[in-house]
Design an enzyme around this catalytic site. Structure first.
Site, mmCIF file in Angstrom:
data_model
loop_
_atom_site.group_PDB
_atom_site.id
_atom_site.type_symbol
_atom_site.label_atom_id
_atom_site.label_comp_id
_atom_site.label_asym_id
_atom_site.label_seq_id
_atom_site.Cartn_x
_atom_site.Cartn_y
_atom_site.Cartn_z
ATOM 1 N N SER A 12 31.791 66.592 -3.017
ATOM 2 C CA SER A 12 32.792 66.585 -1.765
ATOM 3 C C SER A 12 32.485 67.554 -0.821
ATOM 4 C CB SER A 12 34.267 66.341 -2.149
ATOM 5 O OG SER A 12 35.037 66.512 -1.187
ATOM 6 N N TYR A 14 41.593 70.498 -6.990
ATOM 7 C CA TYR A 14 40.698 69.423 -6.861
ATOM 8 C C TYR A 14 39.218 69.824 -6.430
ATOM 9 C CZ TYR A 14 38.100 65.610 -4.405
ATOM 10 O OH TYR A 14 36.974 64.938 -3.946
ATOM 11 N N LYS A 53 35.405 70.390 -8.241
ATOM 12 C CA LYS A 53 33.941 69.794 -7.476
ATOM 13 C C LYS A 53 32.967 70.933 -7.575
ATOM 14 C CE LYS A 53 34.801 65.417 -6.792
ATOM 15 N NZ LYS A 53 34.229 64.149 -7.691
HETATM 16 C C1 WQD Z 1 42.290 64.449 6.856
HETATM 17 C C2 WQD Z 1 43.162 65.018 8.046
HETATM 18 C C3 WQD Z 1 45.256 65.722 7.224
HETATM 19 C C4 WQD Z 1 47.310 62.327 6.224
HETATM 20 C C5 WQD Z 1 40.505 64.971 1.321
HETATM 21 C C6 WQD Z 1 39.405 65.691 0.086
HETATM 22 C C7 WQD Z 1 38.167 65.066 0.302
HETATM 23 C C8 WQD Z 1 38.339 63.492 0.164
HETATM 24 C C9 WQD Z 1 38.927 63.172 1.343
HETATM 25 C C10 WQD Z 1 38.099 62.292 -1.913
HETATM 26 C C11 WQD Z 1 43.859 66.495 7.417
HETATM 27 C C12 WQD Z 1 45.433 65.024 8.303
HETATM 28 C C13 WQD Z 1 46.316 63.153 6.714
HETATM 29 C C14 WQD Z 1 48.632 62.121 6.991
HETATM 30 C C15 WQD Z 1 47.590 63.705 8.588
HETATM 31 N N1 WQD Z 1 38.721 63.288 -0.911
HETATM 32 N N2 WQD Z 1 46.374 63.980 7.673
HETATM 33 N N3 WQD Z 1 48.424 62.817 8.288
HETATM 34 O O1 WQD Z 1 42.102 66.432 3.116
HETATM 35 O O2 WQD Z 1 40.165 66.139 4.813
HETATM 36 O O3 WQD Z 1 39.793 65.584 2.430
HETATM 37 O O4 WQD Z 1 40.269 63.583 1.006
HETATM 38 O O5 WQD Z 1 36.903 61.844 -1.802
HETATM 39 O O6 WQD Z 1 37.253 65.534 -0.819
HETATM 40 O O7 WQD Z 1 39.292 67.035 0.447
HETATM 41 O O8 WQD Z 1 41.386 64.037 3.793
HETATM 42 O O9 WQD Z 1 42.687 62.078 4.768
HETATM 43 O O10 WQD Z 1 43.942 63.555 3.530
HETATM 44 O O11 WQD Z 1 43.063 64.751 5.798
HETATM 45 O O12 WQD Z 1 47.917 64.361 9.486
HETATM 46 O O13 WQD Z 1 49.679 61.234 6.492
HETATM 47 O O14 WQD Z 1 44.413 64.122 8.384
HETATM 48 O O15 WQD Z 1 46.259 66.972 7.559
HETATM 49 O O16 WQD Z 1 43.629 67.391 8.885
HETATM 50 P P1 WQD Z 1 41.155 65.795 3.599
HETATM 51 P P2 WQD Z 1 42.892 63.580 4.417
#
Ligand code: WQD
Length: 351
Positions: free
Chosen positions: A126, A151, A155
């Site tokens: 990731s 997490y 990785k």
């Molecule tokens: C993306 C952006 C949030 C939800 C993680 C893991 C990565 C992969 C994907 C597994 C951020 C914003 C989110 C919400 C928001 N995991 N957000 N409101 O954290 O980039 O990646 O998940 O495969 O390895 O690190 O993904 O979709 O959680 O967040 O504003 O209700 O969306 O703050 O900026 P992330 P995410």
């Protein structure tokens, strides 16, 4: 026909990869204990491919049960290892559960690789291994910063374990660093099935739009970015899936490659959270009900990929646009609602 063992075959990326592998002539078996996935997804895989999928409902943390799968399938030529816990927030609350599950399962698999001399191994890594990069886009040689969550640590440590082991064996490895996988299969027969309240952005968007969630929160719009919200590299799950097939193809046809290669899987385009929401609203015709809230701990401000290595070496060329990502995700969310009875056998709640 090469037989590939796919761990986490009922999961989001695992199921889409099963479809792509079968469509490209591979024979597959799945190992999934359904602790975080719904077995009904394999019915969707079977509908799309017309192939019956054999799944071993085994916890990879149990070495003897894992070993028995290899005893029963002496013709396994490759492994694609997806099965792991992946909820960033949960990992902060339950770090020991994450280190035990994600690392013990990997080590058990690698012990079987050693015992049964499995030629190829593709690992689900990731972009989270980069932490908060000093500059973007990141390449595969961008220095890894401190992980933002347990997490992310699992990785980073998993990559190190594989790198060290690769030096001692003829097995060859590819590590695939996914950026943000989103969307669903164009048939709408498989897609993402988050457990409980979705942590990730796109399922939070689609569940809010369909009314499953009353409102969603954008975690911060005061970052040093073009519109104040975080920047991510959203990549369609089918493009991610196809990269796994191309990885096996590459390992099989290029015996001289290094024992452990790593590739970024992203589109190479940084999209802000607010831009992603605007894209969803355009594609769905829905005005999303959201508020701007405080920043989320552990969020990386901006990260997106330099994907030239995967393009050049794996011959990988992402096909799906941001509109495709939002459109397929929305169609899948609507299917989950209309066929709720089919999908109501929810997997175990987050433990
Ligand atoms: C993306 C952006 C949030 C939800 C993680 C893991 C990565 C992969 C994907 C597994 C951020 C914003 C989110 C919400 C928001 N995991 N957000 N409101 O954290 O980039 O990646 O998940 O495969 O390895 O690190 O993904 O979709 O959680 O967040 O504003 O209700 O969306 O703050 O900026 P992330 P995410």
């Amino acid at each position: 026909m090469a037989k590939i063992l796919v761990t986490g075959g009922s999961g989001y990326i695992g199921s889409h990869t099963l479809v792509d592998l079968i469509g490209n002539g591979y024979e597959v078996i799945s190992v999934d204990n359904n602790s975080r996935s719904n077995p009904i997804i394999l019915e969707g895989v079977e509908k799309i491919t017309g192939s019956k999928i054999k799944n071993y409902k085994v916890d990879l943390c149990n070495y003897d049960d894992t070993f028995a799968i290899f005893q029963e399938n002496a013709d396994i030529e490759g492994i694609i290892h997806f099965a792991a816990y992946k909820a960033v927030g949960e990992s902060v609350e339950l770090p020991l559960m994450y280190f035990e599950n994600n690392l013990v399962s990997l080590i058990n698999l690698l012990k079987c690789v050693q015992e049964f001399k499995i030629p190829y191994f593709v690992f689900s890594s990731s972009c989270t291994v980069y932490g908060n990069p000093d500059e973007t886009p990141v390449t595969e040689s961008t220095p890894l910063k401190q992980a933002e969550s347990p997490y992310g640590y699992t990785k980073q440590i998993s990559e190190q374990i594989i790198n060290s082991f690769a030096k001692t064996t003829n097995t060859r490895f590819i590590l695939l660093r996914y950026f943000n996988p989103v969307g669903a299969h164009p048939t709408t027969l498989i897609g993402e099935m988050p457990i409980g309240k979705p942590q990730n952005l796109v399922p939070a968007i689609t569940q809010t739009a369909i009314g499953k969630l009353p409102i969603m929160t954008v975690f911060g719009n005061d970052y040093e970015t073009r519109d104040g919200s975080c920047v991510r590299d959203f990549i369609h799950v089918c493009d991610i899936a196809h990269a796994h097939t191309l990885s096996l193809d590459q390992l099989k046809s290029n015996p001289e490659t290094a024992s452990c290669q790593v590739f970024n899987l992203g589109t190479g385009k940084g999209i802000t959270v607010l831009e992603a929401i605007a894209a969803f609203e355009k594609v769905s015709g829905h005005t999303l009900n959201y508020i701007i809230g405080p920043r989320r701990d552990g969020d990386v401000i901006s990260i997106y990929a330099n994907n030239s290595a995967a393009r050049q070496i794996l011959n990988w060329n992402p096909q799906y646009s941001l509109d495709d990502m939002m459109g397929t995700a929305w169609r899948w969310e609507k299917r989950l609602k209309t066929d709720e009875k089919i999908f109501n056998g929810k997997p175990a709640e987050l433990n």
